[in-house]
Structure formats: structure tokens, C-alpha cells
Design a protein around this motif. Structure first.
Motif, PDB file in Angstrom:
ATOM      1  N   GLN A 534     -54.335  69.244  30.890  1.00  0.00           N
ATOM      2  CA  GLN A 534     -55.653  68.607  30.694  1.00  0.00           C
ATOM      3  C   GLN A 534     -55.986  68.655  29.428  1.00  0.00           C
ATOM      4  OE1 GLN A 534     -58.836  70.922  32.428  1.00  0.00           O
ATOM      5  NE2 GLN A 534     -60.511  69.536  31.860  1.00  0.00           N
ATOM      6  N   GLN A 535     -56.736  67.706  29.056  1.00  0.00           N
ATOM      7  CA  GLN A 535     -57.067  67.532  27.458  1.00  0.00           C
ATOM      8  C   GLN A 535     -58.557  67.814  27.348  1.00  0.00           C
ATOM      9  OE1 GLN A 535     -56.845  63.267  26.618  1.00  0.00           O
ATOM     10  NE2 GLN A 535     -54.684  63.273  26.950  1.00  0.00           N
ATOM     11  N   ILE A 536     -58.593  69.001  26.503  1.00  0.00           N
ATOM     12  CA  ILE A 536     -59.972  69.427  26.336  1.00  0.00           C
ATOM     13  C   ILE A 536     -60.452  69.280  24.827  1.00  0.00           C
ATOM     14  CG2 ILE A 536     -59.869  71.172  27.981  1.00  0.00           C
ATOM     15  CD1 ILE A 536     -59.763  73.453  25.711  1.00  0.00           C
ATOM     16  N   GLY A 537     -61.802  69.015  24.302  1.00  0.00           N
ATOM     17  CA  GLY A 537     -62.110  69.039  22.994  1.00  0.00           C
ATOM     18  C   GLY A 537     -62.885  70.260  23.003  1.00  0.00           C
ATOM     19  N   TYR A 538     -62.820  70.707  21.713  1.00  0.00           N
ATOM     20  CA  TYR A 538     -63.448  72.007  21.209  1.00  0.00           C
ATOM     21  C   TYR A 538     -63.469  72.194  19.701  1.00  0.00           C
ATOM     22  CZ  TYR A 538     -58.975  74.495  20.853  1.00  0.00           C
ATOM     23  OH  TYR A 538     -57.826  75.051  20.558  1.00  0.00           O
ATOM     24  N   ILE A 539     -64.500  73.128  19.175  1.00  0.00           N
ATOM     25  CA  ILE A 539     -64.253  73.402  17.699  1.00  0.00           C
ATOM     26  C   ILE A 539     -63.138  74.480  17.578  1.00  0.00           C
ATOM     27  CG2 ILE A 539     -65.277  74.325  15.806  1.00  0.00           C
ATOM     28  CD1 ILE A 539     -66.535  71.626  16.804  1.00  0.00           C
ATOM     29  N   GLY A 540     -62.165  74.229  16.776  1.00  0.00           N
ATOM     30  CA  GLY A 540     -60.877  74.958  16.820  1.00  0.00           C
ATOM     31  C   GLY A 540     -60.177  74.964  15.447  1.00  0.00           C
ATOM     32  N   PRO A 541     -59.048  75.495  15.136  1.00  0.00           N
ATOM     33  CA  PRO A 541     -58.414  75.469  13.796  1.00  0.00           C
ATOM     34  C   PRO A 541     -57.911  74.391  13.399  1.00  0.00           C
ATOM     35  CG  PRO A 541     -57.222  76.771  15.293  1.00  0.00           C
ATOM     36  CD  PRO A 541     -58.191  76.444  15.984  1.00  0.00           C
ATOM     37  N   VAL A 542     -58.148  73.556  12.347  1.00  0.00           N
ATOM     38  CA  VAL A 542     -57.186  72.381  12.170  1.00  0.00           C
ATOM     39  C   VAL A 542     -56.791  72.758  10.419  1.00  0.00           C
ATOM     40  CG1 VAL A 542     -58.587  70.909  13.586  1.00  0.00           C
ATOM     41  CG2 VAL A 542     -59.224  71.293  11.359  1.00  0.00           C
ATOM     42  N   GLU A 543     -55.623  72.097  10.079  1.00  0.00           N
ATOM     43  CA  GLU A 543     -55.090  72.099   8.892  1.00  0.00           C
ATOM     44  C   GLU A 543     -55.660  71.148   8.321  1.00  0.00           C
ATOM     45  OE1 GLU A 543     -50.519  72.653   7.074  1.00  0.00           O
ATOM     46  OE2 GLU A 543     -50.848  72.017   8.876  1.00  0.00           O
ATOM     47  N   VAL A 544     -56.644  71.401   7.229  1.00  0.00           N
ATOM     48  CA  VAL A 544     -57.323  70.505   6.309  1.00  0.00           C
ATOM     49  C   VAL A 544     -56.768  70.276   5.097  1.00  0.00           C
ATOM     50  CG1 VAL A 544     -59.530  71.109   7.285  1.00  0.00           C
ATOM     51  CG2 VAL A 544     -58.881  72.636   5.435  1.00  0.00           C
ATOM     52  N   SER A 545     -55.660  71.038   4.684  1.00  0.00           N
ATOM     53  CA  SER A 545     -54.781  71.048   3.433  1.00  0.00           C
ATOM     54  C   SER A 545     -53.476  71.658   3.869  1.00  0.00           C
ATOM     55  CB  SER A 545     -55.558  71.145   2.342  1.00  0.00           C
ATOM     56  OG  SER A 545     -55.831  72.642   1.990  1.00  0.00           O
ATOM     57  N   PRO A 546     -52.460  71.311   3.221  1.00  0.00           N
ATOM     58  CA  PRO A 546     -51.171  72.121   3.730  1.00  0.00           C
ATOM     59  C   PRO A 546     -51.481  73.596   3.536  1.00  0.00           C
ATOM     60  CG  PRO A 546     -50.527  70.257   2.392  1.00  0.00           C
ATOM     61  CD  PRO A 546     -52.148  70.446   2.434  1.00  0.00           C
ATOM     62  N   VAL A 548     -53.659  75.521   4.742  1.00  0.00           N
ATOM     63  CA  VAL A 548     -55.233  75.766   4.736  1.00  0.00           C
ATOM     64  C   VAL A 548     -55.723  75.365   6.040  1.00  0.00           C
ATOM     65  CG1 VAL A 548     -57.340  75.812   3.747  1.00  0.00           C
ATOM     66  CG2 VAL A 548     -55.205  75.797   2.356  1.00  0.00           C
ATOM     67  N   TYR A 549     -56.483  76.378   6.755  1.00  0.00           N
ATOM     68  CA  TYR A 549     -56.910  75.958   7.983  1.00  0.00           C
ATOM     69  C   TYR A 549     -58.451  76.040   8.121  1.00  0.00           C
ATOM     70  CZ  TYR A 549     -52.391  75.691  10.052  1.00  0.00           C
ATOM     71  OH  TYR A 549     -51.059  75.431  10.326  1.00  0.00           O
ATOM     72  N   GLY A 550     -58.939  75.336   8.618  1.00  0.00           N
ATOM     73  CA  GLY A 550     -60.620  75.316   8.726  1.00  0.00           C
ATOM     74  C   GLY A 550     -61.077  75.186  10.361  1.00  0.00           C
ATOM     75  N   GLN A 551     -62.375  75.001  10.297  1.00  0.00           N
ATOM     76  CA  GLN A 551     -62.977  74.916  11.663  1.00  0.00           C
ATOM     77  C   GLN A 551     -63.438  73.484  11.886  1.00  0.00           C
ATOM     78  OE1 GLN A 551     -66.678  76.965  12.311  1.00  0.00           O
ATOM     79  NE2 GLN A 551     -65.715  77.986  13.954  1.00  0.00           N
ATOM     80  N   ALA A 552     -62.945  72.770  12.776  1.00  0.00           N
ATOM     81  CA  ALA A 552     -63.416  71.528  13.134  1.00  0.00           C
ATOM     82  C   ALA A 552     -62.875  70.997  14.524  1.00  0.00           C
ATOM     83  CB  ALA A 552     -62.462  70.437  12.305  1.00  0.00           C
ATOM     84  N   SER A 553     -63.173  69.973  15.018  1.00  0.00           N
ATOM     85  CA  SER A 553     -62.889  69.326  16.169  1.00  0.00           C
ATOM     86  C   SER A 553     -61.464  69.038  16.522  1.00  0.00           C
ATOM     87  CB  SER A 553     -63.873  68.062  16.723  1.00  0.00           C
ATOM     88  OG  SER A 553     -63.450  67.674  17.891  1.00  0.00           O
ATOM     89  N   VAL A 554     -60.936  69.681  17.668  1.00  0.00           N
ATOM     90  CA  VAL A 554     -59.588  69.860  18.146  1.00  0.00           C
ATOM     91  C   VAL A 554     -59.701  69.219  19.434  1.00  0.00           C
ATOM     92  CG1 VAL A 554     -57.688  71.280  18.802  1.00  0.00           C
ATOM     93  CG2 VAL A 554     -59.020  71.588  16.489  1.00  0.00           C
ATOM     94  N   THR A 555     -58.518  68.534  19.957  1.00  0.00           N
ATOM     95  CA  THR A 555     -58.336  68.169  21.054  1.00  0.00           C
ATOM     96  C   THR A 555     -56.797  68.693  21.740  1.00  0.00           C
ATOM     97  OG1 THR A 555     -59.601  66.176  21.227  1.00  0.00           O
ATOM     98  CG2 THR A 555     -57.946  66.253  22.937  1.00  0.00           C
ATOM     99  N   ALA A 556     -56.631  69.472  22.799  1.00  0.00           N
ATOM    100  CA  ALA A 556     -55.467  70.117  22.974  1.00  0.00           C
ATOM    101  C   ALA A 556     -55.238  70.117  24.558  1.00  0.00           C
ATOM    102  CB  ALA A 556     -55.497  71.568  22.454  1.00  0.00           C
TER     103      ALA A 556
END
Length: 748
Positions: A534-546, A548-556
């Protein structure tokens, strides 16, 4: 008898059943034979071996349904969840997705006038001057293809009528300053050409104290039908909708982190002083210096959608060829705070599609539908999510989607009563993205954009197999196994940024019956669904630069689930003036495995109803920390165990020309969670919501006047729920409060 026919035209009955009608061939009292096109051919609803709910225009009008979100109250298996702005998520029997960004797509296929609509922002403003709405439950991977994991919703507008000129004008007023008007004109241009034009305007104040949850829009549709002979038909349709107003809002819910927030029953919007004061009290170090900004009053919708399509049908001796080209332009532009922070979305989606089908003639032991489908969607967007001084995430999605499919489904009569059914579809899909993305803050206000790229191909073979048996003249038994899938895609990140398709396999046994001289309809279906990846969308960790991880919308892709249950639908014509409807669904859902990675900006463990443990798999800069969230064993989101719709209508024959129709409807649900966080604040308890209406009508003179009260007991029911990042407080949306009004129509 005249009064009974009036009852048919004016009364909203059980959702899923069309109005009762006199059996035209015998003149006897009986339920109408409803025709649907759920399986890409014209069939009697009671002979279609899948669970289909057919909603009439009268159902929609009497229930006060003006957009897709309102369909929830008419179909027990369906939950429609509003997102920010014009985003809409559909859930059928617990299967669905709420789209958090411009990459999102629904898991329930939405089709308008036979055309698949790909964007979750687009299926609004379509519910006027309709022949019916069909809700198909269960995966429709063979005939509908991509993104029909849990089912499909078909909105079917009225076609032009070659036989005569007709029209209708309607007005409605109500509380919350409701003003609504609609008009339809149908005129034959010649013996072979007819034009139908319909329009609707709607303006209503918001249900929340800060003006959010309002409704403002203008819609129009024009259809031209050409039938030069009895073999050929060409329907050309164009539609337009503009959505304005402030849009969807949210309320801060009292909970462990906001214990003295305003009571939900007072509908105090999140941008009101009383709501913001609670945040200042609990989080002064974040709110007062502007590191975190609460909801504001400047939300808006300025969304424009239009489309054109042509449906060419040509009947050969061997069957009917259908060619359906279409183009749709969607331009949502909105700002929303329903999630507790500011979201801005501006998008241009240009969708084109072509479907070609051949449906064999009905006078053969083997009947089939063969076809091909080509779909192209180009999205260019600007998404910005402003948390305050701590974080602003901006990304500019540029995504191209191309989907191609071939399909076929057939039915073979082994005997006059026993049939085999089989179908298969092959889909190949390509998605490409080039998305500049950055995350800024007061300490780094203008970092460079880095570009997230991707080029993914997805392939899927979906199939269906089953049997059908006519146990009697009006009794059908069926069993089948069917599969569906939702395509994979992207989310905004410069590193890993893609996810895989989700898949569902459904096992079904059902029966459709008419008894008591065609006055009692009783349908039942038992189902078992296996839901994978199942695909879910939530606020999770994303790589915003090599690195470096920040908080944004993720689908997993997360875990596996199983759903099983039963749905029973009954419609009883007790007398020519009394009709009773019952639609009951029982469902038990459970995630066998449901694990995902979340991020806490402040480093504290995330509040959740699931097991939360530290996760050190990614190098997140302090004070942020990662956590593993394990929701295995939980029930599916938006999947109440019990859902029940009850309806009753009675006609009082006042005179030879006038009738008074009383109607009532109730929806009863057991409790359900609205979010994958499974927090107590995100649980909607069991409830009952009822509507009543009274219609005075003169069918022969073409007019009616209706007074109504919806949500009679003013029950507060959650529509959606989000944990606001950083603060971790909960903002919930609400379904409409008690509404009342008066509507009238004149037809000719």
C-alpha cells in the motif's frame, strides 16, 4: 397510479437503488429495472455480477450532495476525505490514498462521462444534471486499469434527447447563507441532432468560525448528440468548473498536547485567536518568535477545470465499436491551512486520453469486450509548505506520465443458466520527473535549488476469473477473483524518491435477487481482500541535498493488509406509497505488516498509537531524529467495522394533482481512525446522522417545493485528520453541521 409515479420522481431512496417504478409491460407494482454501464456494456444492474451502487439524481439532491465529498453519506462502503484546497481522497472498503502533493494519485479510479480523471484535484464540480453515479466496489483492473485498486466511481451526465424540447430551473436557499441555482435546457436542432446545456452556481458561507469550509463555484456543461441513423451515435461534450472561496479548514483538537483547545462542537477554526492562544500557551518558545506559524485567515481557492470529449459509437452486426478521445486541463491554485500550517499549491495538468473498445453483440453464447487505452498527463506545479522560521519546503514538480494498455473480458454460456467469466489487461507505464527542491529556514534563508530527477517504468498484468449462475428468473449467484493495481511514482527528494505499485487481490461471492412479485430486492456480497505494498503519504525524511535530510511529504510502500466482510442491500416497496431501504456493510480489516520511517524535527519521540522506536539508518542533523513506526495489527484507515444506511419514504395523495412526499435517511457508523498516526484525537467514534425532507409537488404541472433538514441532530463528525509537524498537535476537518433550507424547481 398517477400519484405513485410522482413518488418515483421525487423521493430519494436507498443509496444504491434507483427509484421504484411501475413495471411498464404489466402495469403492476414493482421495482424499476436499472441499466448501468459498469462493465463497459449496457446491462441490467441486477444481472451485473459485481457490487455496484447506482445513485440517482434525486438521491444526490435530497441528500444535499453538491461535490464528491458528499458521496460518503450515500454509500456505506465509501469514505471521501477532503485534503487541502481541492485535493480529494477516496477510500472504498479501507483502500485509498489522501494526496498530499502534486505527485499524488487516487487508488479509486474516477471517471467523468466515461473519461478517466487522473488528478486528485480534478474530480469536483461535476455533480449536476446527471443520469446517475455508479460506485463499483473491488478492484477493476481488467476493464478500468491503472489506479482502480479498490474500485471505481463513474459520474454519468444526462445525454441530449432527440425527441423533444425540455428544461428545468431550480433555486435553493438555506442557512449559512446558502444560495444555489441551476438550469438545464435540452433542444433538438434537427431530427438527428440535439443540444443540451446545463449550469450551476453555488455560494455558501463557511461552517467554521473563521470562514473556512465554505463553498463557492460556477459550473457549466454543453453536450451535442448526433444520431444520423440507428447504427451511429456521436456525443461531444465540454465542461467547465471554477472553484472559489476560502476552502477546506480545520480545528485544533483537544488532546494530550493541546488539552484546553476550544471544544470541537463550537467549530472554532484553527486561525481564530482562541485556537492560536492554546498554541502560544503550550509552545511559547516556538510560536512567539515565529519559528512555527499557526494557521492564518488568508486561505483561498482559485481553481479552474475544463475538458472536452467525444464518444463515437457505431454498431455492426457483430457488436459495437466505441472510440473515446478526451482532453482535460486542470489548474488548481490554492492556499490551505487545514493541516495546521500553510500550504500553497499551483498546478497545471494537461491530460489527454484515447480509449477504443469493441463490445460484441448480446445474441451469442460468447460475449466479450476488447479494447486499448492510451493516457498522457503532463504536470507542472509549484508546491510550498511553510512551517514558520524553522522550515519552508519548496518544490516545483515537472512530471510526465504515459500509460498504455490493452484489455479484454469475456463471458461464455456453458448452459443457459451457467456462465464462465474471464478477463486480462496488460499495462505499461512510464513516469519521468525533473523537480527542483529546497528546504529553507531563518538560519539558511536562500539555499540553492537541487533537482530531483527520475525515470521509471512500471508494468502490470491484472486479471479476473469467475462464474455466474441464474438460480431463478430473478436470482443471480456469482463468485470471482479479481486483481487491481495502482501505479508507482515519485515524491520530491534528491536521493531516493520513487515508490512501487500497490496491488490488491479480491475474492468475492455474491447474490442478487428480486422477490414478492418484483417488490423486494435483496443483494448480498461476501469478500476477502489481500492488499500488498500500500502507498501512503505522510510527513517523513527526505534528502534535500546530498547527505542532508529534512522533513517533507513522502510516499512509501508499507506492509500488507487483509479485509474481509459482507454487504447486504435491501429495497422493499411495501405499498405504492411506502418504500424502505437498508444497506449494511460489515468489514474486519487488519494490517498484517505496516512499518514506516518518520522524522521528528525536535528529536522527541512522535506521539502515535503505534509502536515508536529510534531509527539511526539515515544521517539526520540534530536536533532532528528518525523513528520507526510499527502499526502492524491496526485496522485500516477510514474502515469502520459497521456501516448502515436506512431510508424511508411515504407519499400522501393530497388531490388529483398534488402530492406531499415525506422522506428520511440515516447513516450509522461504528468508530474508525482517520490517519496512520492512530492517535486518540484522530478517532471518530460511532455516530448516527439523519436527514429529513418534505416535498410538495405537482408532477403534471412540472413544479415541486422541498423543505429539508440535514444532520438533524447536529452531530459533529470528523472528515479528515493530520498531526501538525514540529508541534505534533492534531487538526481535524469536520463534515457539515445541521443545515436546513428550501429548494424549488420548475420543469417543462
Amino acid at each position: 397510479m398517477r400519484a405513485y409515479k410522482a413518488l418515483l420522481l421525487s423521493t430519494a431512496l436507498l443509496a444504491g437503488a434507483a427509484p421504484a417504478a411501475i413495471a411498464q409491460d404489466t402495469g403492476e407494482l414493482g421495482l424499476e429495472e436499472i441499466v448501468v454501464t459498469a462493465q463497459r456494456r449496457t446491462e441490467n444492474l441486477q444481472k451485473v455480477a459485481i457490487a455496484v451502487t447506482a445513485i440517482s439524481t434525486d438521491d444526490l439532491v435530497n441528500a444535499g450532495v453538491t461535490d464528491t465529498i458528499g458521496l460518503t453519506k450515500l454509500v456505506p462502503a465509501l469514505v471521501v476525505q477532503p485534503g487541502g484546497g481541492s485535493n480529494t481522497g477516496f477510500y472504498l472498503r479501507g483502500v485509498g490514498t489522501l494526496g498530499p502533493n502534486s505527485f499524488s494519485e487516487n487508488a479509486i479510479a474516477f471517471n467523468y462521462g466515461g473519461v478517466y480523471i487522473g488528478r486528485p484535484t480534478a474530480p469536483i464540480g461535476a455533480l449536476f444534471d446527471l443520469a446517475r453515479v455508479e460506485v463499483l466496489k473491488g478492484p477493476q483492473g481488467t476493464l478500468y486499469g491503472r489506479n482502480a485498486t479498490g474500485g471505481a466511481i463513474n459520474v454519468l451526465p444526462n445525454r441530449p434527447d432527440l425527441s423533444h424540447t425540455s428544461g428545468e430551473v431550480g433555486v435553493e436557499i438555506g442557512n449559512y447563507n446558502l444560495r444555489k441555482g441551476n438550469a438545464v435546457i435540452n433542444t433538438p436542432v434537427s431530427e438527428t441532432l440535439a443540444l443540451r446545456i446545463a449550469g450551476q452556481v453555488l455560494d455558501r458561507d463557511g461552517y467554521l468560525s473563521d470562514g473556512y469550509d465554505d463553498e463557492k463555484g460556477e459550473a457549466a456543461r454543453a453536450s451535442l448528440l448526433w444520431e444520423p441513423n440507428d447504427r451511429m451515435s456521436l456525443l461531444v461534450m465540454g465542461d467547465y468548473f471554477h472553484q472559489g472561496g476560502k476552502g477546506v479548514g480545520g480545528v485544533l483538537v483537544p488532546g494530550s498536547l493541546s488539552p484546553t483547545a476550544p471544544a470541537v462542537k463550537d467549530r472554532i477554526g484553527g486561525s481564530e485567536a482562541a485556537s492560536i492562544a492554546e498554541l502560544r500557551l503550550r509552545f511559547p518558545g516556538l510560536i512567539n518568535p515565529g519559528l512555527v506559524v499557526p494557521p492564518q485567515k488568508d486561505g483561498f481557492n482559485d481553481n479552474t477545470f475544463w475538458g472536452v470529449s467525444a464518444t463515437l459509437d457505431y454498431t455492426f452486426d457483430a457488436g459495437t465499436l466505441t472510440v473515446l478521445p478526451a482532453y482535460r486541463d486542470s489548474r488548481p491554485d490554492f492556499r490551505f491551512y487545514s493541516v495546521g500550517f500553510q500550504g500553497d499549491m499551483k498546478e497545471t495538468s494537461k491530460q489527454s486520453s484515447l480509449e477504443v473498445r469493441f463490445a460484441s453483440a448480446e445474441d451469442s453464447a460468447f460475449r466479450y469486450v476488447l479494447g486499448g487505452f492510451l493516457f498522457r498527463d503532463k504536470v507542472d506545479a509549484l508546491n510550498s509548505f511553510f512551517q514558520g522560521g524553522l522550515s519552508t519546503t519548496t518544490f516545483m514538480p515537472h512530471q510526465d506520465t504515459t500509460s498504455k494498455a490493452v484489455f479484454g473480458q469475456g463471458t461464455y454460456d456453458l448452459t443457459p443458466e451457467f456462465r464462465l467469466v474471464g478477463g486480462i489487461r496488460y499495462t505499461h507505464e512510464n513516469k519521468e520527473q525533473s523537480t527542483p527542491v529546497r528546504q529553507s529556514s531563518v538560519s539558511n534563508p536562500n539555499p540553492p535549488f537541487l533537482t530531483a530527477t527520475g525515470d521509471e517504468n512500471f508494468e502490470s498484468v491484472t486479471w479476473k476469473g469467475g462464474v455466474e449462475f441464474d438460480a431463478g428468473p430473478q436470482s443471480l449467484l456469482y463468485a470471482n477473483v479479481a486483481t487491481g493495481f495502482k501505479a508507482g511514482g515519485f515524491y520530491p527528494a534528491v536521493g531516493k524518491n520513487s515508490f512501487d505499485p500497490e496491488k490488491l487481490t479480491a475474492y468475492t461471492i455474491g447474490s442478487k435477487n428480486r422477490f414478492l412479485g418484483n417488490r423486494l430486492q435483496l443483494n448480498a456480497e461476501a469478500f476477502w481482500w489481500d492488499y500488498k505494498d500500500q502507498q501512503i503519504g505522510y510527513i517523513g525524511p527526505v534528502e534535500v541535498s546530498p547527505g542532508v535530510y529534512g522533513q517533507a511529504s513522502v510516499t512509501a510502500n508499507v506492509g500488507q493488509a487483509r479485509m474481509y466482510g459482507m454487504e447486504v442491500e435491501a429495497q422493499f416497496l411495501a405499498t405504492q406509497n411506502d418504500e424502505i431501504g437498508i444497506n449494511l456493510q460489515y468489514m474486519d480489516s487488519k494490517y498484517k505488516s505496516f512499518v514506516y520511517t518518520a522524522i521528528s524535527a525536535g528529536g522527541t519521540p512522535l506521539p502515535s498509537g503505534c509502536a515508536v522506536t529510534p531509527n539511526t539508518s539515515l544521517p539526520v542533523a540534530a536536533p532532528a531524529r528518525l523513528f520507526t513506526v510499527d502499526c502492524s495489527g491496526k485496522s485500516a484507515v477510514n474502515a469502520p467495522k459497521w456501516s448502515l444506511n436506512l431510508s424511508y419514504s411515504h407519499t400522501f395523495e393530497l388531490s388529483a394533482d398534488h402530492d406531499l412526499v415525506f422522506g428520511a435517511r440515516s447513516r450509522i457508523e461504528s468508530g474508525r481512525f482517520l490517519s496512520i498516526d492512530y492517535r486518540p484525537e484522530q478517532h471518530q467514534g460511532g455516530y448516527m446522522s439523519s436527514d429529513v425532507w418534505l416535498t410538495l409537488e405537482a408532477p403534471a404541472q412540472g413544479w415541486s417545493v422541498t423543505g429539508y433538514v440535514n444532520n438533524l441532530t447536529d452531530k459533529d463528525v470528523y472528515s479528515t485528520s493530520v498531526s501538525r509537524p514540529i508541534l505534533n498537535v492534531v487538526y481535524n476537518g469536520l463534515r457539515p453541521p445541521r443545515t436546513y433550507g428550501l429548494r424549488g424547481s420548475v420543469s417543462f
